[in-house]
Design a protein around this motif. Structure first.
Motif, short mmCIF file in Angstrom:
data_model
loop_
_atom_site.label_atom_id
_atom_site.label_comp_id
_atom_site.label_asym_id
_atom_site.label_seq_id
_atom_site.Cartn_x
_atom_site.Cartn_y
_atom_site.Cartn_z
N SER A 1 26.97 -31.53 71.38
CA SER A 1 26.09 -32.47 72.10
C SER A 1 25.90 -32.06 73.57
N ASP A 2 26.89 -31.37 74.14
CA ASP A 2 26.77 -30.91 75.53
C ASP A 2 25.74 -29.79 75.66
N TYR A 3 25.53 -29.05 74.56
CA TYR A 3 24.53 -27.98 74.57
C TYR A 3 23.16 -28.48 74.14
N MET A 4 23.13 -29.58 73.40
CA MET A 4 21.86 -30.10 72.90
C MET A 4 21.09 -30.88 73.95
N MET A 5 21.68 -31.12 75.09
CA MET A 5 20.97 -31.80 76.17
C MET A 5 19.80 -30.95 76.64
N LEU A 6 18.68 -31.60 76.96
CA LEU A 6 17.52 -30.86 77.45
C LEU A 6 17.77 -30.30 78.84
N LYS A 7 18.67 -30.94 79.59
CA LYS A 7 19.05 -30.44 80.91
C LYS A 7 20.48 -29.90 80.84
N ASN A 8 20.82 -29.05 81.80
CA ASN A 8 22.20 -28.54 81.87
C ASN A 8 23.14 -29.63 82.35
N LEU A 9 24.40 -29.52 81.94
CA LEU A 9 25.42 -30.39 82.50
C LEU A 9 25.53 -30.15 84.00
N SER A 10 25.74 -31.20 84.76
CA SER A 10 25.98 -31.01 86.19
C SER A 10 27.34 -30.32 86.36
N LYS A 11 27.53 -29.67 87.50
CA LYS A 11 28.81 -29.01 87.74
C LYS A 11 29.95 -30.02 87.78
N GLU A 12 29.65 -31.22 88.29
CA GLU A 12 30.69 -32.26 88.37
C GLU A 12 31.14 -32.70 86.98
N THR A 13 30.19 -32.92 86.08
CA THR A 13 30.54 -33.31 84.71
C THR A 13 31.28 -32.20 84.00
N PHE A 14 30.80 -30.96 84.19
CA PHE A 14 31.46 -29.81 83.58
C PHE A 14 32.90 -29.69 84.07
N ALA A 15 33.10 -29.84 85.39
CA ALA A 15 34.44 -29.71 85.98
C ALA A 15 35.40 -30.75 85.41
N LYS A 16 34.89 -31.98 85.19
CA LYS A 16 35.74 -33.04 84.62
C LYS A 16 36.12 -32.69 83.19
N ASN A 17 35.15 -32.21 82.40
CA ASN A 17 35.44 -31.80 81.02
C ASN A 17 36.46 -30.67 80.99
N ARG A 18 36.27 -29.70 81.88
CA ARG A 18 37.18 -28.55 81.91
C ARG A 18 38.59 -28.99 82.28
N GLU A 19 38.71 -29.88 83.26
CA GLU A 19 40.04 -30.34 83.67
C GLU A 19 40.76 -31.03 82.51
N ASP A 20 40.05 -31.92 81.81
CA ASP A 20 40.66 -32.61 80.67
C ASP A 20 41.09 -31.60 79.60
N PHE A 21 40.24 -30.61 79.34
CA PHE A 21 40.52 -29.62 78.31
C PHE A 21 41.71 -28.75 78.70
N VAL A 22 41.72 -28.28 79.95
CA VAL A 22 42.80 -27.41 80.43
C VAL A 22 44.14 -28.15 80.41
N ARG A 23 44.17 -29.35 80.96
CA ARG A 23 45.43 -30.11 81.00
C ARG A 23 45.96 -30.39 79.59
N LYS A 24 45.08 -30.75 78.69
CA LYS A 24 45.50 -31.05 77.32
C LYS A 24 46.09 -29.83 76.63
N ASN A 25 45.41 -28.69 76.76
CA ASN A 25 45.84 -27.50 76.03
C ASN A 25 47.04 -26.81 76.68
N LEU A 26 47.10 -26.79 78.02
CA LEU A 26 48.25 -26.14 78.66
C LEU A 26 49.51 -26.98 78.51
#
Length: 220
Positions: free
Chosen positions: A137-162
């Motif tokens: 769904s993040d790729y199906m958006m007609l617009k790109n994710l903002s850097k702020e939204t991307f950074a939040k997703n990345r932080e959640d993903f990194v913390r969970k996996n590490l």
């Protein structure tokens, strides 16, 4: 041969006519042209027969399945992962119009590429995650994710996996520096562009096959 070359000049190389459906889980496009319902159905079936052997068919609706593969480059540029996406394609035919609807249904990582080496990836739950924990769904958006939204997703993903791997906080902080996030975001933009191009190429492939019939009709 000369007629065919002239016809091909009128088929666009890039198409951006797709829209998201109301549920934001698929793309659609409506095309109007000077062919009968029967002729449109025939050309759609021809295209499907070239791409897939599975279909449910009646005069007004044709349903089939398909797939496409996208190579997602990983931050650093030293490795990439091929993701295999399955989709459902539905064609609606009415009068001299047809509607194409595409819905991604499933995906998995299938190949890892690094140092000119290609390795197949076992299909399990650990390999149905897109880079940086993003969803389809993040790729199906007609617009790109903002850097702020991307950074939040990345932080959640990194913390969970590490944390699963038992990494300490200093490792987590290193992976979440501004430089790392900026680099990952740039690679996300590249992958998002590849996604958009893959969708557009699929729609263009369908329309080109059908539109060619209209152009040939004019020359006959």
């Amino acid at each position: 041969m000369k007629k065919l070359l002239i016809l091909l000049l009128f088929i666009p190389l890039v198409s951006f006519g797709q829209k998201l459906n109301k549920e934001s889980n698929g793309y659609f496009e409506v095309v109007e042209l000077k062919l009968s319902e029967k002729e449109i159905q025939q050309k759609i079936n021809e295209w499907i027969d070239l791409k897939s052997s599975v279909k449910i068919n009646n005069l007004e609706t044709i349903i089939t399945s398909g797939n496409f593969t996208i190579e997602f480059d990983l931050p650093g540029g030293l490795a990439s992962i091929d993701y295999y996406f399955q989709n459902k394609l539905i064609f609606y035919i009415e009068n001299n119009k047809y509607k194409i609807e595409l819905k991604p249904t499933n995906y998995s990582a299938v190949r890892l590429r690094y140092n000119n080496i290609v390795e197949n990836i076992d299909n399990d739950e650990n390999h149905t995650v897109l880079p940086d924990g993003l969803k389809v769904s993040d790729y199906m958006m007609l617009k790109n994710l903002s850097k702020e939204t991307f950074a939040k997703n990345r932080e959640d993903f990194v913390r969970k996996n590490l944390s699963r791997q038992g990494s300490n906080e200093s490792t987590v902080k290193f992976m979440l520096t501004k430089e790392k996030i900026d680099e990952s975001y740039e690679y996300y933009l590249i992958s998002k562009n590849k996604w958009d191009e893959s969708i557009s190429r699929l729609f263009l492939d369908i329309k080109s096959h059908i539109n060619l019939a209209v152009m040939l009709k004019k020359f006959n």
